[in-house]
Scaffold this motif. Structure first.
Motif, PDB file in Angstrom:
ATOM      1  N   ILE A 110       9.694   6.282  -6.566  1.00  0.00           N
ATOM      2  CA  ILE A 110       9.088   5.115  -5.929  1.00  0.00           C
ATOM      3  C   ILE A 110       9.686   3.812  -6.453  1.00  0.00           C
ATOM      4  O   ILE A 110       9.748   2.808  -5.745  1.00  0.00           O
ATOM      5  CB  ILE A 110       7.548   5.136  -6.140  1.00  0.00           C
ATOM      6  CG1 ILE A 110       6.854   4.204  -5.157  1.00  0.00           C
ATOM      7  CG2 ILE A 110       7.203   4.785  -7.571  1.00  0.00           C
ATOM      8  CD1 ILE A 110       6.944   4.630  -3.736  1.00  0.00           C
ATOM      9  N   THR A 111      10.160   3.807  -7.707  1.00  0.00           N
ATOM     10  CA  THR A 111      10.766   2.592  -8.269  1.00  0.00           C
ATOM     11  C   THR A 111      12.024   2.202  -7.508  1.00  0.00           C
ATOM     12  O   THR A 111      12.273   1.012  -7.258  1.00  0.00           O
ATOM     13  CB  THR A 111      11.103   2.805  -9.758  1.00  0.00           C
ATOM     14  OG1 THR A 111       9.918   3.207 -10.458  1.00  0.00           O
ATOM     15  CG2 THR A 111      11.640   1.528 -10.368  1.00  0.00           C
ATOM     16  N   ALA A 112      12.811   3.205  -7.120  1.00  0.00           N
ATOM     17  CA  ALA A 112      14.029   2.923  -6.348  1.00  0.00           C
ATOM     18  C   ALA A 112      13.682   2.318  -4.994  1.00  0.00           C
ATOM     19  O   ALA A 112      14.348   1.376  -4.525  1.00  0.00           O
ATOM     20  CB  ALA A 112      14.845   4.199  -6.175  1.00  0.00           C
ATOM     21  N   THR A 122      12.655  -1.342  -5.430  1.00  0.00           N
ATOM     22  CA  THR A 122      13.827  -2.193  -5.623  1.00  0.00           C
ATOM     23  C   THR A 122      14.544  -2.440  -4.311  1.00  0.00           C
ATOM     24  O   THR A 122      14.955  -3.575  -4.006  1.00  0.00           O
ATOM     25  CB  THR A 122      14.792  -1.537  -6.626  1.00  0.00           C
ATOM     26  OG1 THR A 122      14.086  -1.268  -7.842  1.00  0.00           O
ATOM     27  CG2 THR A 122      15.980  -2.432  -6.900  1.00  0.00           C
ATOM     28  N   ALA A 123      14.699  -1.390  -3.504  1.00  0.00           N
ATOM     29  CA  ALA A 123      15.395  -1.531  -2.228  1.00  0.00           C
ATOM     30  C   ALA A 123      14.644  -2.464  -1.284  1.00  0.00           C
ATOM     31  O   ALA A 123      15.257  -3.288  -0.600  1.00  0.00           O
ATOM     32  CB  ALA A 123      15.574  -0.158  -1.584  1.00  0.00           C
ATOM     33  N   TYR A 124      13.319  -2.348  -1.256  1.00  0.00           N
ATOM     34  CA  TYR A 124      12.533  -3.201  -0.368  1.00  0.00           C
ATOM     35  C   TYR A 124      12.489  -4.648  -0.845  1.00  0.00           C
ATOM     36  O   TYR A 124      12.261  -5.558  -0.045  1.00  0.00           O
ATOM     37  CB  TYR A 124      11.102  -2.659  -0.239  1.00  0.00           C
ATOM     38  CG  TYR A 124      11.014  -1.375   0.534  1.00  0.00           C
ATOM     39  CD1 TYR A 124      11.767  -1.181   1.688  1.00  0.00           C
ATOM     40  CD2 TYR A 124      10.189  -0.341   0.118  1.00  0.00           C
ATOM     41  CE1 TYR A 124      11.689   0.000   2.399  1.00  0.00           C
ATOM     42  CE2 TYR A 124      10.108   0.853   0.819  1.00  0.00           C
ATOM     43  CZ  TYR A 124      10.866   1.009   1.961  1.00  0.00           C
ATOM     44  OH  TYR A 124      10.792   2.179   2.664  1.00  0.00           O
ATOM     45  N   LEU A 139       0.836  -1.211   0.000  1.00  0.00           N
ATOM     46  CA  LEU A 139       0.000   0.000   0.000  1.00  0.00           C
ATOM     47  C   LEU A 139       0.868   1.257   0.000  1.00  0.00           C
ATOM     48  O   LEU A 139       0.557   2.240  -0.684  1.00  0.00           O
ATOM     49  CB  LEU A 139      -0.913   0.001   1.223  1.00  0.00           C
ATOM     50  CG  LEU A 139      -2.049  -1.028   1.226  1.00  0.00           C
ATOM     51  CD1 LEU A 139      -2.737  -1.057   2.582  1.00  0.00           C
ATOM     52  CD2 LEU A 139      -3.066  -0.722   0.131  1.00  0.00           C
ATOM     53  N   ALA A 140       1.975   1.220   0.757  1.00  0.00           N
ATOM     54  CA  ALA A 140       2.866   2.385   0.803  1.00  0.00           C
ATOM     55  C   ALA A 140       3.570   2.607  -0.529  1.00  0.00           C
ATOM     56  O   ALA A 140       3.722   3.745  -0.987  1.00  0.00           O
ATOM     57  CB  ALA A 140       3.894   2.211   1.912  1.00  0.00           C
ATOM     58  N   LEU A 141       3.983   1.519  -1.170  1.00  0.00           N
ATOM     59  CA  LEU A 141       4.729   1.639  -2.421  1.00  0.00           C
ATOM     60  C   LEU A 141       3.822   1.781  -3.637  1.00  0.00           C
ATOM     61  O   LEU A 141       4.315   1.907  -4.758  1.00  0.00           O
ATOM     62  CB  LEU A 141       5.628   0.421  -2.606  1.00  0.00           C
ATOM     63  CG  LEU A 141       6.742   0.254  -1.566  1.00  0.00           C
ATOM     64  CD1 LEU A 141       7.573  -0.983  -1.859  1.00  0.00           C
ATOM     65  CD2 LEU A 141       7.632   1.487  -1.545  1.00  0.00           C
ATOM     66  N   ASN A 142       2.516   1.747  -3.414  1.00  0.00           N
ATOM     67  CA  ASN A 142       1.577   1.935  -4.529  1.00  0.00           C
ATOM     68  C   ASN A 142       1.206   3.406  -4.728  1.00  0.00           C
ATOM     69  O   ASN A 142       0.423   3.734  -5.605  1.00  0.00           O
ATOM     70  CB  ASN A 142       0.302   1.114  -4.277  1.00  0.00           C
ATOM     71  CG  ASN A 142      -0.565   0.998  -5.508  1.00  0.00           C
ATOM     72  OD1 ASN A 142      -0.068   0.784  -6.610  1.00  0.00           O
ATOM     73  ND2 ASN A 142      -1.863   1.143  -5.329  1.00  0.00           N
ATOM     74  N   GLN A 143       1.812   4.270  -3.899  1.00  0.00           N
ATOM     75  CA  GLN A 143       1.501   5.693  -4.003  1.00  0.00           C
ATOM     76  C   GLN A 143       2.309   6.331  -5.141  1.00  0.00           C
ATOM     77  O   GLN A 143       3.454   5.951  -5.393  1.00  0.00           O
ATOM     78  CB  GLN A 143       1.819   6.402  -2.681  1.00  0.00           C
ATOM     79  CG  GLN A 143       1.100   5.802  -1.488  1.00  0.00           C
ATOM     80  CD  GLN A 143      -0.407   5.804  -1.662  1.00  0.00           C
ATOM     81  OE1 GLN A 143      -0.984   6.787  -2.133  1.00  0.00           O
ATOM     82  NE2 GLN A 143      -1.041   4.702  -1.289  1.00  0.00           N
ATOM     83  N   PRO A 170      15.890  -7.939   0.023  1.00  0.00           N
ATOM     84  CA  PRO A 170      16.045  -9.041   0.984  1.00  0.00           C
ATOM     85  C   PRO A 170      15.565 -10.391   0.484  1.00  0.00           C
ATOM     86  O   PRO A 170      16.054 -11.428   0.940  1.00  0.00           O
ATOM     87  CB  PRO A 170      15.210  -8.570   2.187  1.00  0.00           C
ATOM     88  CG  PRO A 170      15.209  -7.091   2.079  1.00  0.00           C
ATOM     89  CD  PRO A 170      15.197  -6.786   0.610  1.00  0.00           C
ATOM     90  N   SER A 171      14.622 -10.409  -0.458  1.00  0.00           N
ATOM     91  CA  SER A 171      14.080 -11.691  -0.921  1.00  0.00           C
ATOM     92  C   SER A 171      15.037 -12.448  -1.839  1.00  0.00           C
ATOM     93  O   SER A 171      14.838 -13.639  -2.080  1.00  0.00           O
ATOM     94  CB  SER A 171      12.752 -11.464  -1.650  1.00  0.00           C
ATOM     95  OG  SER A 171      12.961 -10.735  -2.851  1.00  0.00           O
ATOM     96  N   VAL A 172      16.069 -11.774  -2.372  1.00  0.00           N
ATOM     97  CA  VAL A 172      17.003 -12.452  -3.267  1.00  0.00           C
ATOM     98  C   VAL A 172      18.187 -13.036  -2.503  1.00  0.00           C
ATOM     99  O   VAL A 172      19.051 -13.672  -3.098  1.00  0.00           O
ATOM    100  CB  VAL A 172      17.508 -11.489  -4.364  1.00  0.00           C
ATOM    101  CG1 VAL A 172      16.350 -10.914  -5.151  1.00  0.00           C
ATOM    102  CG2 VAL A 172      18.340 -10.364  -3.768  1.00  0.00           C
ATOM    103  N   ILE A 173      18.232 -12.842  -1.192  1.00  0.00           N
ATOM    104  CA  ILE A 173      19.308 -13.412  -0.382  1.00  0.00           C
ATOM    105  C   ILE A 173      19.096 -14.912  -0.259  1.00  0.00           C
ATOM    106  O   ILE A 173      17.989 -15.379   0.011  1.00  0.00           O
ATOM    107  CB  ILE A 173      19.348 -12.759   1.006  1.00  0.00           C
ATOM    108  CG1 ILE A 173      19.578 -11.254   0.893  1.00  0.00           C
ATOM    109  CG2 ILE A 173      20.436 -13.380   1.880  1.00  0.00           C
ATOM    110  CD1 ILE A 173      19.515 -10.526   2.215  1.00  0.00           C
TER     111      ILE A 173
END
Length: 367
Positions: free
Chosen positions: A102-104, A107-109, A93-97, A112-115
Motif C-alpha cells: 500500500i505504501t507504493a 507514493t504513486a498517487y 479511504l481506499a489507501l487506508n486499507q 501528481p501533486s509535486v508537478i
C-alpha cells in the motif's frame, strides 16, 4: 541588570521572528494599506494619484469583463473544491486499507501533486490540442462504443443467469458477486470478440476534434478552456488533500468500528456515523484550503490564455483581472481599478470561508 529568564526567552523569540515580521509588515500589511488607498484613486503609476472615492468599486460592476471574471471564479471554485474534496476522501479511504504494497500505491498517487504549475500547464496544452490525447481517447471510445455496449449487455446476461442458478439452488447471491463476475467477464469478452470476427458488431469510424482551448463555447455555463483547467487542477490537488484525509483516518480509533460492527452496522453506517463526523476538522481544513486556493486562480489562466491561445473571455478570473489592469497590453495601467478588484477578491475569499464555516462543515469534531 540581569533580565528574567521569561523576558530573555521572549527577546530570543522576537529576534528569531524578526525576518518573518519584516516580510509580513512590508509585503503584506504595507501592501494592503497601499492597495486600500489606491482603490479610492485614479492612478496609472506615472501621474500622481487622484482621489475618486467609490468610483472604482462602482466601475467594477459596470465592466462586463469583471462580471465574467467573477462568474468564472465562483464556478471554478465551487466545481474544483467539490471534486477534489470528494475524490481525495475516496482515495484516502481506499489507501487506508491494510493491503500489501500500500505504501507504493500511496507514493504513486501522491506524485501528481509535486508537478510544478508550469509543467502541468504545458502538459494540459499538449493533452487538449485538437489532435491531442484527449480527443484521440474520445475518438477511440466512441469508435468502439458498439463493442462496449455488447460487452456490457453480455456481462449482464451471463451474470444474471449465474445469479438465478445459484438462487434456485438455495444460495443467496448478489448480482455484483465478484466470484461470479470472474467467470462472466471473460466469457463476455470472448463472445464480444467472436461477434466482431463474424462482423455482427463493428467499430464506427469516428474522429473527435473538439477545440478545447481556442474557443468560447461553454458547457453548463463554463467555457471549454476553463473546464480543461478544472480537470488539470483537480487531478494535481487531490493527492495533497488525500494525505490530510489519511492523517485524519489514522486518528480514528479502530475500537469504534469494531464496536459498531458487532452491533451489525453496515459499511455505509460506519462511514456516515463514524468516519465523516470524526473527520469534520479535516474536512473543514480541506474545504477551506480549497476555497482559498481556487478563488485565487491565476497562473494556469496565464499559461492557457497565452501559450494555449485561449480567448481572454473564456478563461479570465478575478486574480487575472487584477493582473491585466496593472500590466495591460499597450495601455496605461489602471492601478486604482486593479486595487479595488483585489480588495473585492480578498473580501470574497473571507466571505466564502466564513459562510462555509457557518453553514457548511465547521472545524468542530463530533463528541
Amino acid at each position: 541588570m540581569r533580565l528574567k529568564a521569561r523576558t530573555l526567552e521572549g527577546l530570543y523569540a522576537l529576534f528569531l521572528l524578526l525576518p518573518l515580521l519584516f516580510t509580513l509588515g512590508v509585503f503584506f500589511f504595507y501592501a494592503f494599506v497601499r492597495a486600500v488607498y489606491f482603490s479610492f484613486t485614479d492612478y496609472d503609476l506615472f501621474s500622481p494619484p487622484r482621489f475618486v472615492g467609490l468610483a472604482n468599486y462602482l466601475r467594477l460592476f459596470q465592466d462586463p469583463l469583471f462580471l465574467k471574471a467573477l462568474w468564472h471564479t465562483l464556478a471554478y471554485s465551487l466545481v474544483v473544491t467539490s471534486l477534489q474534496t470528494f475524490f481525495a476522501l475516496l482515495l484516502a479511504l481506499a489507501l487506508n486499507q491494510p493491503l500489501r504494497g500500500i505504501t507504493a500505491f500511496r507514493t504513486a498517487y501522491y506524485l501528481p501533486s509535486v508537478i510544478s504549475t508550469a509543467a502541468a500547464s504545458l502538459l494540459l496544452l499538449w493533452l487538449f490540442q485538437r489532435t491531442g490525447l484527449v480527443n484521440q481517447a474520445l475518438s477511440l471510445l466512441l469508435a468502439h462504443l458498439p463493442h462496449l455496449l455488447a460487452l456490457a449487455l453480455l456481462f449482464a446476461l451471463l451474470q444474471g443467469a449465474q445469479v438465478l442458478w445459484e438462487r434456485r439452488r438455495g444460495i443467496p447471491t448478489s448480482f455484483l458477486d465478484p466470484a461470479l463476475a470472474l467467470l462472466s467477464l471473460p466469457l463476455a469478452l470472448l463472445v464480444t470478440y467472436a461477434l466482431d470476427l463474424l462482423g455482427l458488431v463493428q467499430a464506427w469510424e469516428t474522429r473527435v476534434e473538439i477545440s478545447w482551448l481556442p474557443t468560447t463555447a461553454t458547457f453548463l455555463g463554463i467555457p471549454y478552456p476553463l473546464w480543461a483547467i478544472i480537470l488539470m487542477n483537480t487531478y494535481t490537488t487531490i493527492p495533497t488533500f488525500m494525505v490530510l484525509f489519511l492523517a485524519g483516518l489514522k486518528g480514528i480509533p479502530k475500537t469504534l468500528y469494531e464496536a459498531a460492527a458487532l452491533d451489525g452496522a453496515s459499511p455505509w453506517v460506519l462511514f456516515s456515523r463514524i468516519t465523516v463526523p470524526l473527520l469534520r476538522p479535516v474536512l473543514f481544513l480541506v474545504i477551506t484550503l480549497g476555497l482559498i486556493g481556487t478563488l485565487q486562480l491565476f497562473d494556469q489562466v496565464l499559461f492557457v490564455g497565452g501559450s494555449g491561445g485561449a480567448p481572454l473571455e473564456a478563461t479570465i478570473t478575478l486574480a487575472y483581472y487584477v493582473y491585466g489592469n496593472v500590466f495591460p497590453s499597450g495601455a496605461a495601467p489602471r492601478v486604482g481599478l486593479a486595487s479595488a478588484a483585489a480588495l473585492f477578491l480578498a473580501g470574497l475569499t473571507l466571505l466564502a470561508v466564513l459562510l462555509q464555516r457557518r453553514f457548511g462543515v465547521s472545524e468542530r469534531g463530533w463528541a
